[in-house]
Write a protein that holds these residues in place. Structure first.
Motif, PDB file in Angstrom:
ATOM      1  N   GLN A   1     -43.443  40.243  30.386  1.00  0.00           N
ATOM      2  CA  GLN A   1     -43.435  40.249  28.919  1.00  0.00           C
ATOM      3  C   GLN A   1     -43.287  41.661  28.361  1.00  0.00           C
ATOM      4  N   GLY A   2     -43.797  42.650  29.092  1.00  0.00           N
ATOM      5  CA  GLY A   2     -43.721  44.026  28.616  1.00  0.00           C
ATOM      6  C   GLY A   2     -42.387  44.691  28.886  1.00  0.00           C
ATOM      7  N   CYS A   3     -41.644  44.187  29.864  1.00  0.00           N
ATOM      8  CA  CYS A   3     -40.366  44.800  30.233  1.00  0.00           C
ATOM      9  C   CYS A   3     -39.288  44.426  29.222  1.00  0.00           C
ATOM     10  N   GLN A   4     -38.442  45.385  28.893  1.00  0.00           N
ATOM     11  CA  GLN A   4     -37.355  45.160  27.938  1.00  0.00           C
ATOM     12  C   GLN A   4     -36.199  44.373  28.551  1.00  0.00           C
ATOM     13  N   TYR A   5     -36.195  44.226  29.862  1.00  0.00           N
ATOM     14  CA  TYR A   5     -35.067  43.628  30.561  1.00  0.00           C
ATOM     15  C   TYR A   5     -35.530  42.392  31.334  1.00  0.00           C
ATOM     16  N   PRO A   6     -34.607  41.461  31.611  1.00  0.00           N
ATOM     17  CA  PRO A   6     -34.988  40.242  32.343  1.00  0.00           C
ATOM     18  C   PRO A   6     -35.501  40.567  33.745  1.00  0.00           C
ATOM     19  N   LEU A   7     -36.519  39.839  34.172  1.00  0.00           N
ATOM     20  CA  LEU A   7     -37.074  39.946  35.520  1.00  0.00           C
ATOM     21  C   LEU A   7     -37.212  38.556  36.105  1.00  0.00           C
ATOM     22  N   GLY A   8     -37.212  38.474  37.436  1.00  0.00           N
ATOM     23  CA  GLY A   8     -37.517  37.236  38.123  1.00  0.00           C
ATOM     24  C   GLY A   8     -38.793  37.392  38.918  1.00  0.00           C
ATOM     25  N   VAL A   9     -39.114  36.348  39.692  1.00  0.00           N
ATOM     26  CA  VAL A   9     -40.330  36.361  40.508  1.00  0.00           C
ATOM     27  C   VAL A   9     -40.002  35.897  41.920  1.00  0.00           C
ATOM     28  N   CYS A  10     -40.625  36.547  42.884  1.00  0.00           N
ATOM     29  CA  CYS A  10     -40.628  36.110  44.281  1.00  0.00           C
ATOM     30  C   CYS A  10     -42.040  35.654  44.609  1.00  0.00           C
ATOM     31  N   LEU A  11     -42.195  34.390  44.947  1.00  0.00           N
ATOM     32  CA  LEU A  11     -43.515  33.823  45.266  1.00  0.00           C
ATOM     33  C   LEU A  11     -43.724  33.881  46.777  1.00  0.00           C
ATOM     34  N   ASP A  12     -44.714  34.632  47.203  1.00  0.00           N
ATOM     35  CA  ASP A  12     -45.054  34.735  48.622  1.00  0.00           C
ATOM     36  C   ASP A  12     -46.236  33.809  48.907  1.00  0.00           C
ATOM     37  N   THR A  13     -46.048  32.826  49.802  1.00  0.00           N
ATOM     38  CA  THR A  13     -47.094  31.828  50.051  1.00  0.00           C
ATOM     39  C   THR A  13     -48.336  32.442  50.690  1.00  0.00           C
ATOM     40  N   CYS A  14     -48.152  33.378  51.611  1.00  0.00           N
ATOM     41  CA  CYS A  14     -49.307  34.048  52.230  1.00  0.00           C
ATOM     42  C   CYS A  14     -50.073  34.841  51.174  1.00  0.00           C
ATOM     43  N   HIS A  15     -49.350  35.580  50.354  1.00  0.00           N
ATOM     44  CA  HIS A  15     -49.999  36.394  49.329  1.00  0.00           C
ATOM     45  C   HIS A  15     -50.742  35.522  48.325  1.00  0.00           C
ATOM     46  N   MET A  16     -50.115  34.422  47.899  1.00  0.00           N
ATOM     47  CA  MET A  16     -50.762  33.540  46.930  1.00  0.00           C
ATOM     48  C   MET A  16     -52.043  32.943  47.515  1.00  0.00           C
ATOM     49  N   HIS A  17     -51.955  32.504  48.774  1.00  0.00           N
ATOM     50  CA  HIS A  17     -53.121  31.949  49.460  1.00  0.00           C
ATOM     51  C   HIS A  17     -54.232  32.998  49.551  1.00  0.00           C
ATOM     52  N   ASP A  18     -53.874  34.206  49.960  1.00  0.00           N
ATOM     53  CA  ASP A  18     -54.873  35.261  50.114  1.00  0.00           C
ATOM     54  C   ASP A  18     -55.435  35.709  48.761  1.00  0.00           C
ATOM     55  N   ALA A  19     -54.659  35.506  47.695  1.00  0.00           N
ATOM     56  CA  ALA A  19     -55.134  35.840  46.347  1.00  0.00           C
ATOM     57  C   ALA A  19     -56.044  34.766  45.775  1.00  0.00           C
ATOM     58  N   GLY A  20     -56.126  33.596  46.458  1.00  0.00           N
ATOM     59  CA  GLY A  20     -57.050  32.557  46.035  1.00  0.00           C
ATOM     60  C   GLY A  20     -56.421  31.302  45.471  1.00  0.00           C
ATOM     61  N   TYR A  21     -55.094  31.210  45.496  1.00  0.00           N
ATOM     62  CA  TYR A  21     -54.411  30.016  44.993  1.00  0.00           C
ATOM     63  C   TYR A  21     -54.326  28.948  46.084  1.00  0.00           C
ATOM     64  N   ASP A  22     -54.331  27.689  45.665  1.00  0.00           N
ATOM     65  CA  ASP A  22     -54.225  26.567  46.611  1.00  0.00           C
ATOM     66  C   ASP A  22     -52.755  26.243  46.828  1.00  0.00           C
ATOM     67  N   VAL A  23     -52.171  26.855  47.847  1.00  0.00           N
ATOM     68  CA  VAL A  23     -50.749  26.672  48.143  1.00  0.00           C
ATOM     69  C   VAL A  23     -50.465  25.258  48.640  1.00  0.00           C
ATOM     70  N   SER A  24     -51.477  24.600  49.229  1.00  0.00           N
ATOM     71  CA  SER A  24     -51.268  23.256  49.784  1.00  0.00           C
ATOM     72  C   SER A  24     -51.004  22.216  48.697  1.00  0.00           C
ATOM     73  N   ASP A  25     -51.458  22.473  47.481  1.00  0.00           N
ATOM     74  CA  ASP A  25     -51.149  21.599  46.343  1.00  0.00           C
ATOM     75  C   ASP A  25     -50.023  22.266  45.559  1.00  0.00           C
ATOM     76  N   PHE A  26     -48.832  22.191  46.128  1.00  0.00           N
ATOM     77  CA  PHE A  26     -47.721  22.974  45.600  1.00  0.00           C
ATOM     78  C   PHE A  26     -47.272  22.494  44.227  1.00  0.00           C
ATOM     79  N   ASP A  27     -47.352  21.194  43.982  1.00  0.00           N
ATOM     80  CA  ASP A  27     -46.984  20.693  42.659  1.00  0.00           C
ATOM     81  C   ASP A  27     -47.882  21.288  41.583  1.00  0.00           C
ATOM     82  N   ALA A  28     -49.181  21.329  41.858  1.00  0.00           N
ATOM     83  CA  ALA A  28     -50.116  21.909  40.891  1.00  0.00           C
ATOM     84  C   ALA A  28     -49.855  23.401  40.710  1.00  0.00           C
ATOM     85  N   LEU A  29     -49.519  24.083  41.804  1.00  0.00           N
ATOM     86  CA  LEU A  29     -49.219  25.510  41.721  1.00  0.00           C
ATOM     87  C   LEU A  29     -47.958  25.742  40.895  1.00  0.00           C
TER      88      LEU A  29
END
Length: 289
Positions: free
Chosen positions: A167-195
């Motif tokens: 939101q702060g960047c003046q230019y378009p950005l995308g996202v790369c979702l890393d499953t290991c990182h998300m899991h280690d950050a506390g997200y439930d990767v196994s419920d992928f629809d909810a994620l």
């Protein structure tokens, strides 16, 4: 399924060798570094055999936008402690963008950076400032901010932090979702629809362009970031296989960054298991001998 792995780009064949390695894994996507990720030394573009690589991809009907570039780890736009480190990061990112454009890649994955003690808010402000500088001269390559595990002083370990950067960047950005990182950050990767629902609410699913498909050595929420081979970690094969085949992300390239075993890449075996939706706990044993 659009699936592949990190592949090397070295030796006399350079990018052609990368494509050959990808094909040897029965993959149709790959991720490369345009030079060593830990330093700024880069081989001149004219030596990379870009046109020959494009011809080989066309021969196998693989779109060139399924080639993902990863920015070097040396870039840390979040560092407000050392202005020279911040400026080096801006310059390195600008150079990687130019190299990605020349190669013909559409997506450049970037670690957002670590605030090294200045705090998340100052770190994110610095990332935004760095991106606004680096992206002022291009609109051909989309920088994709990678979701992080939250190790140390990393920024970007929550979807809200990624959204704040975008939101702060003046230019378009995308996202790369890393499953290991998300899991280690506390997200439930196994419920992928909810994620995905949460991702869509906070960021917008249309901004998801790359998935790093990795298992994790660590328990959920450990904030440590240590990848495991597919099916041999805490996330598990079933969850990762579901992500690989998920219809809502069928258009997104899945890239494996799992550990080598005895110096051998496991990617061909892991990709075959995912394609067949069948986990074989002995499949990687041939590499352990």
């Amino acid at each position: 399924m659009i699936i592949g792995s990190h592949v090397s780009m070295s030796g006399s064949e350079y990018l052609v060798g990368s494509v050959k390695e990808m094909l040897s894994y029965q993959a149709n996507a790959m991720m490369i570094y345009t030079g060593a990720p830990q330093n700024s030394r880069r081989v001149p573009l004219e030596k990379l055999k870009i046109e020959e690589a494009k011809a080989l991809l066309e021969e196998h009907n693989i779109p060139f936008n399924q080639i993902i570039i990863h920015a070097p780890y040396l870039i840390n736009l979040a560092n407000t402690q050392k202005p020279e480190t911040f400026q080096l990061g801006v310059e390195l990112l600008q150079n990687e963008i130019k190299r990605s454009e020349a190669i013909g890649a559409k997506y450049l994955v970037l670690h957002p950076g670590s605030h090294v003690g200045s705090g998340i808010e100052k770190g994110i402000e610095s990332i935004i400032a760095g991106l606004n500088q680096a992206l002022s001269e291009t609109n051909q390559v989309l920088v994709c901010i990678e979701t992080m595990a939250g190790k140390g002083s990393e920024c970007g370990h929550t979807l809200e932090e990624i959204a704040q950067i975008m939101q702060g960047c003046q230019y378009p950005l995308g996202v790369c979702l890393d499953t290991c990182h998300m899991h280690d950050a506390g997200y439930d990767v196994s419920d992928f629809d909810a994620l995905l629902d949460e991702f869509d609410q906070v960021i917008g699913l249309e901004h998801l362009h790359v998935i790093h498909l990795n298992d994790s050595v660590n328990v959920k929420g450990a904030r440590k970031d240590r990848h495991a081979n597919i099916g041999f970690g805490q996330i598990g094969f079933d969850a990762l296989c579901q992500i690989a085949h998920h219809p809502r992300t069928a258009h997104v390239a899945k890239i494996l960054e799992t550990p080598y075993i005895n110096g051998h890449a496991p990617y061909g075996i892991e990709i075959e298991m995912l394609k067949n939706r069948c986990f074989d706990e002995n499949a990687l044993s041939v590499l352990r001998k």
